[in-house]
Motif scaffolding. Structure first.
Motif, short mmCIF file in Angstrom:
data_model
loop_
_atom_site.label_atom_id
_atom_site.label_comp_id
_atom_site.label_asym_id
_atom_site.label_seq_id
_atom_site.Cartn_x
_atom_site.Cartn_y
_atom_site.Cartn_z
N PHE A 60 0.84 -1.20 0.00
CA PHE A 60 0.00 0.00 0.00
C PHE A 60 0.87 1.25 0.00
O PHE A 60 1.82 1.35 0.78
CB PHE A 60 -0.91 0.02 1.24
CG PHE A 60 -1.79 -1.18 1.34
CD1 PHE A 60 -3.02 -1.21 0.71
CD2 PHE A 60 -1.38 -2.30 2.06
CE1 PHE A 60 -3.83 -2.34 0.79
CE2 PHE A 60 -2.18 -3.42 2.14
CZ PHE A 60 -3.41 -3.45 1.51
N ASN A 61 0.50 2.19 -0.84
CA ASN A 61 1.20 3.47 -0.90
C ASN A 61 0.72 4.36 0.25
O ASN A 61 -0.44 4.31 0.64
CB ASN A 61 0.89 4.15 -2.24
CG ASN A 61 1.81 5.30 -2.52
OD1 ASN A 61 2.94 5.33 -2.05
ND2 ASN A 61 1.33 6.24 -3.30
N ILE A 62 1.62 5.16 0.77
CA ILE A 62 1.27 6.12 1.82
C ILE A 62 1.20 7.49 1.16
O ILE A 62 2.22 8.01 0.70
CB ILE A 62 2.33 6.13 2.94
CG1 ILE A 62 2.52 4.72 3.48
CG2 ILE A 62 1.95 7.10 4.03
CD1 ILE A 62 3.72 4.57 4.35
N PRO A 63 0.00 8.07 1.06
CA PRO A 63 -0.14 9.35 0.36
C PRO A 63 0.82 10.44 0.86
O PRO A 63 1.35 11.21 0.07
CB PRO A 63 -1.60 9.74 0.61
CG PRO A 63 -2.29 8.45 0.88
CD PRO A 63 -1.28 7.58 1.56
N GLU A 64 1.05 10.52 2.17
CA GLU A 64 1.90 11.56 2.72
C GLU A 64 3.38 11.32 2.43
O GLU A 64 4.19 12.23 2.49
CB GLU A 64 1.72 11.69 4.24
CG GLU A 64 0.32 11.99 4.69
CD GLU A 64 -0.57 10.74 4.73
OE1 GLU A 64 -0.06 9.61 4.88
OE2 GLU A 64 -1.80 10.91 4.60
N GLU A 65 3.74 10.08 2.15
CA GLU A 65 5.14 9.73 1.89
C GLU A 65 5.16 8.87 0.63
O GLU A 65 5.27 7.66 0.68
CB GLU A 65 5.73 8.98 3.08
CG GLU A 65 5.71 9.81 4.37
CD GLU A 65 6.33 9.07 5.54
OE1 GLU A 65 7.52 8.69 5.41
OE2 GLU A 65 5.65 8.89 6.55
N ALA A 66 5.06 9.53 -0.53
CA ALA A 66 4.82 8.86 -1.81
C ALA A 66 5.84 7.79 -2.17
O ALA A 66 5.53 6.86 -2.88
CB ALA A 66 4.75 9.89 -2.92
N GLN A 67 7.06 7.89 -1.69
CA GLN A 67 8.09 6.91 -2.05
C GLN A 67 8.13 5.71 -1.11
O GLN A 67 8.99 4.86 -1.23
CB GLN A 67 9.47 7.59 -2.08
CG GLN A 67 9.61 8.61 -3.20
CD GLN A 67 9.42 7.96 -4.57
OE1 GLN A 67 10.01 6.94 -4.88
NE2 GLN A 67 8.56 8.55 -5.39
N LYS A 68 7.20 5.64 -0.15
CA LYS A 68 7.20 4.54 0.81
C LYS A 68 6.02 3.61 0.59
O LYS A 68 4.94 4.04 0.19
CB LYS A 68 7.17 5.08 2.24
CG LYS A 68 8.45 5.81 2.61
CD LYS A 68 8.48 6.19 4.05
CE LYS A 68 9.79 6.90 4.35
NZ LYS A 68 9.87 7.29 5.74
N THR A 69 6.25 2.34 0.86
CA THR A 69 5.21 1.32 0.75
C THR A 69 5.18 0.54 2.06
O THR A 69 6.21 0.22 2.62
CB THR A 69 5.53 0.35 -0.42
OG1 THR A 69 5.67 1.10 -1.62
CG2 THR A 69 4.42 -0.67 -0.59
N ILE A 70 3.98 0.27 2.53
CA ILE A 70 3.81 -0.60 3.69
C ILE A 70 3.13 -1.87 3.21
O ILE A 70 2.46 -1.86 2.17
CB ILE A 70 3.02 0.08 4.83
CG1 ILE A 70 1.64 0.53 4.36
CG2 ILE A 70 3.81 1.25 5.40
CD1 ILE A 70 0.78 1.13 5.46
N TYR A 71 3.32 -2.97 3.93
CA TYR A 71 2.87 -4.26 3.44
C TYR A 71 2.04 -5.02 4.46
O TYR A 71 2.24 -4.90 5.66
CB TYR A 71 4.08 -5.14 3.09
CG TYR A 71 4.96 -4.55 2.03
CD1 TYR A 71 4.66 -4.72 0.68
CD2 TYR A 71 6.09 -3.81 2.36
CE1 TYR A 71 5.45 -4.16 -0.31
CE2 TYR A 71 6.89 -3.25 1.37
CZ TYR A 71 6.57 -3.43 0.05
OH TYR A 71 7.36 -2.88 -0.93
#
Length: 176
Positions: A71-82
């Motif tokens: 999942f993309n984090i809108p506030e931190e566009a270059q980060k993904t959580i799983y």
């Protein structure tokens, strides 16, 4: 499942003959990996070739029976959580997230059994995982107090089975 910590933001999950690396920092560790998850986008191709799936962006993936949703984090566009399903458990992986998450993202994590994340007490309390695992952190006093704990003894590795997890109440364990 065996969970170990290898420095910085690098965790390793093992279940049977399946190995998942999270944010690995040591190129030698890729040997034997089945899945490599990076919480920040890689600007260049993976420097290691092998028989593993490398993921650094949102989407749905599956390898050796491990199902992964990124999942993309809108506030931190270059980060993904799983969120992944492995060894009959649902695991949330938040990498080096700096801020608590909003309700839109959190709804994907409400039923995780294990959460591996930085100490973000608001997010952890909202998700209510059976087991919360974190890397060594300084100044944990306020975080632990928010969760009703006094301390968190560090361990070399955590061995967890689905049958050992309690549905209510958060167990906090720290790796060294």
């Amino acid at each position: 499942m065996i969970i170990t910590y290898h420095g910085e933001n690098y965790f390793k999950l093992q279940a049977g003959n399946t190995t998942v690396l999270i944010n690995p920092t040591n190129l030698r560790s890729f040997r034997g990996a089945d899945l490599v998850l990076e919480s920040e986008r890689m600007d260049k191709p993976n420097p290691v070739e092998g028989d593993f799936l490398a993921v650094d962006s949102p989407g749905e993936y599956e390898v050796k029976g491990v199902r992964v949703s990124g999942f993309n984090i809108p506030e931190e566009a270059q980060k993904t959580i799983y969120r992944l399903e492995m060894d009959e458990m649902r695991v949330g992986i938040f990498g080096n997230l700096k801020n608590d998450l909003g309700p839109k993202i959190l709804e994907n994590f409400f039923r995780v059994d294990v959460l591996i994340a930085p100490p973000l007490s608001k997010t952890v309390k909202q998700i209510e995982p059976s087991l919360f695992v974190m890397a060594p952190e300084k100044n944990l006093k306020n975080f632990l107090k928010d969760l009703g704990r006094d301390k968190c003894e560090t361990e070399e590795k955590i061995v967890v089975k689905k049958k050992d997890l309690k549905p209510k109440g958060i167990v906090v364990r720290c790796l060294k």
